[in-house]
Design a protein around this motif. Structure first.
Motif, PDB file in Angstrom:
ATOM      1  N   VAL A   1      36.190  -9.012  -3.962  1.00 13.62           N
ATOM      2  CA  VAL A   1      35.575  -7.623  -4.412  1.00 13.62           C
ATOM      3  C   VAL A   1      35.183  -6.809  -3.115  1.00 13.62           C
ATOM      4  O   VAL A   1      35.457  -5.613  -2.835  1.00 13.62           O
TER       5      VAL A   1
ATOM      6  N   LEU B   1      39.450   0.161  -6.375  1.00 11.39           N
ATOM      7  CA  LEU B   1      40.516  -0.051  -7.091  1.00 11.39           C
ATOM      8  C   LEU B   1      41.778   0.391  -6.276  1.00 11.39           C
ATOM      9  O   LEU B   1      42.813  -0.495  -6.260  1.00 11.39           O
TER      10      LEU B   1
ATOM     11  N   LEU C   1      41.952  -2.201  -3.593  1.00 14.39           N
ATOM     12  CA  LEU C   1      42.572  -3.506  -4.040  1.00 14.39           C
ATOM     13  C   LEU C   1      44.067  -3.478  -3.836  1.00 14.39           C
ATOM     14  O   LEU C   1      44.621  -4.358  -3.328  1.00 14.39           O
TER      15      LEU C   1
ATOM     16  N   HIS D   1      34.510   2.058  -9.764  1.00 16.56           N
ATOM     17  CA  HIS D   1      35.297   1.077  -9.347  1.00 16.56           C
ATOM     18  C   HIS D   1      34.683  -0.352  -9.141  1.00 16.56           C
ATOM     19  O   HIS D   1      35.508  -1.533  -9.663  1.00 16.56           O
TER      20      HIS D   1
ATOM     21  N   LEU E   1      36.018  -3.885 -10.752  1.00 16.00           N
ATOM     22  CA  LEU E   1      36.192  -4.936 -10.007  1.00 16.00           C
ATOM     23  C   LEU E   1      35.677  -6.252 -10.161  1.00 16.00           C
ATOM     24  O   LEU E   1      36.328  -7.398 -10.070  1.00 16.00           O
TER      25      LEU E   1
ATOM     26  N   TYR F   1      44.599  -5.178 -13.339  1.00 15.96           N
ATOM     27  CA  TYR F   1      43.789  -5.417 -12.276  1.00 15.96           C
ATOM     28  C   TYR F   1      43.762  -6.825 -11.849  1.00 15.96           C
ATOM     29  O   TYR F   1      43.859  -7.039 -10.558  1.00 15.96           O
TER      30      TYR F   1
ATOM     31  N   MET G   1      44.873  -8.474  -8.199  1.00 17.17           N
ATOM     32  CA  MET G   1      43.928  -8.933  -7.453  1.00 17.17           C
ATOM     33  C   MET G   1      44.407 -10.419  -7.250  1.00 17.17           C
ATOM     34  O   MET G   1      43.978 -10.984  -6.132  1.00 17.17           O
TER      35      MET G   1
END
Length: 398
Positions: free
Chosen positions: A11, A17, A20, A214, A218, A253, A257
């Motif tokens: 994070v 985002l 990321l 965000h 996250l 997401y 990640m």
């Protein structure tokens, strides 16, 4: 044999985002990221992380031309697709707030959200959906939607071209999106900034907008990976709507990640074919998906002979006992010696129906019936029951 490896983005490194996604491109530019079925070529088309960023840069450049300010709201009403991700990432990279809309929602509900969220730009699937929505806007008070300055149709049909000719706000993406390659412009945002407003039905009245930062999303995605053990070699099949936070966090997401890839299913009706051709290792689903599969299994067994039914039931019972033993929730017993044989005869065939590689299903949206969990866990597919709500980005526990 697959060698599983982790490449989790923290994070702190991501910050936002869009950050990321930018870090993932830096780490995995040449790896496959997203794929979808293109009707034009009647086949699956894939994008690497690097190619995705090139497309995002074009969307970013074109959005800049709309004269939007940081914090302005933009909406997306699309089926799951790489274009959904391109638009959202481009918007986030400009500090815009993304409002996802439900593709099967009533036009009057959608019109209400456009007004309530003060939407500036709307990306919509096709001319047919826009005509239904436009009819509601015109029949109501058009001044309520004066902030809507651009409507983008992903559809490139003649019907869409007609909409483009008759309304100055409307443009087909094919004519709006810059054709020249652009350089992606990164930003340094804050995790505390508003990223999205997701409208939920609530219990009474009109839909309510849930504001998520965000960092909200996250941190939830990272916690999900800690629980789920997601790897670079994982392959998600995405079919729940990205307009819901469950699919958006766990099926979009989380793969970014972790560096996993995502295939977008064609439709619920073609889901069985997509399982077999895409061979996913992870899915985000609702109980109904597995209830329907189990119902078809029971129908098939009901038409078969008693020996097949006995074999299936024995495989489930032994597999469930083995599952409980592995979790240290039950003692070992001699019948577990038959687990390997039952798995070869029954479990493997059932898993082949899901493509042969499915190792885990994250279930949400409703309670998973115990019998359904018992059958599929017993046949070698780990079932993780999640609970949460939009306001918690969305997973609370699993």
């Amino acid at each position: 044999m697959t060698l599983w490896s982790e490449d989790i983005i923290s994070v702190e490194e991501a910050e936002t985002l869009d950050g990321l996604f930018r870090v993932r491109v830096r780490r995995s530019a040449d790896d496959e990221a997203f794929s979808y079925h293109d009707r034009g070529v009647d086949g699956w088309v894939s994008f690497t992380w690097g190619e995705m960023q090139q497309h995002i840069a074009r969307w970013q450049h074109s959005l800049v031309q709309e004269g939007l300010s940081c914090g302005d709201r933009v909406a997306v009403l699309l089926r799951n697709s790489p274009q959904w991700v391109m638009f959202e990432q481009a918007a986030l990279s400009l500090g815009l707030v993304v409002v996802p809309l439900y593709s099967d929602d009533r036009p009057d509900n959608t019109a209400y959200i456009l007004d309530d969220a003060d939407i500036r730009v709307l990306l919509i699937q096709d001319a047919r959906r826009w005509k239904r929505l436009a009819a509601v806007i015109v029949a109501g008070n058009p001044e309520e939607h004066a902030s809507l300055r651009r409507v983008l149709l992903l559809d490139d049909s003649e019907e869409a071209a007609g909409c483009e000719r008759h309304d100055d706000r409307v443009m087909r993406v094919s004519s709006w999106l810059t054709r020249e390659q652009q350089e992606y412009q990164p930003r340094r945002g804050s995790g505390d900034e508003l990223a999205t407003i997701v409208y939920t039905s609530g219990t009474t009245g009109r839909p309510k907008g849930v504001m998520l930062s965000h960092l909200n999303i996250l941190s939830n995605a990272h916690a999900g990976i800690a629980m789920l053990d997601c790897y670079r070699q994982d392959h998600f099949l995405s079919f729940l709507p990205l307009s819901h936070m469950f699919e958006r966090t766990a099926g979009y997401y989380v793969p970014v990640m972790a560096g996993a890839r995502v295939s977008y299913a064609r439709s619920v009706a073609q889901l069985a074919e997509d399982f077999k051709s895409r061979k996913p290792t992870l899915i985000v689903a609702v109980p109904r998906v597995f209830e329907r599969v189990l119902g078809k299994l029971h129908e098939r067994l009901g038409r078969g002979n008693a020996v097949k039914r006995l074999l299936f039931n024995s495989a489930v019972e032994t597999g469930w006992s083995y599952y409980l033993y592995q979790q240290q929730r039950a003692p070992w017993k001699p019948s577990l010696l038959l687990h390997g044989a039952f798995d070869r005869l029954v479990g493997r065939q059932i898993r082949e129906g899901f493509g042969g590689n499915l190792r885990c299903a994250l279930i949400g949206g409703a309670a998973l019936p115990l019998q359904v969990a018992k059958v599929f866990s017993g046949l070698g597919i780990t079932m993780i029951q999640g609970y949460g709500l939009t306001e918690t980005s969305p997973i609370l526990t699993a």
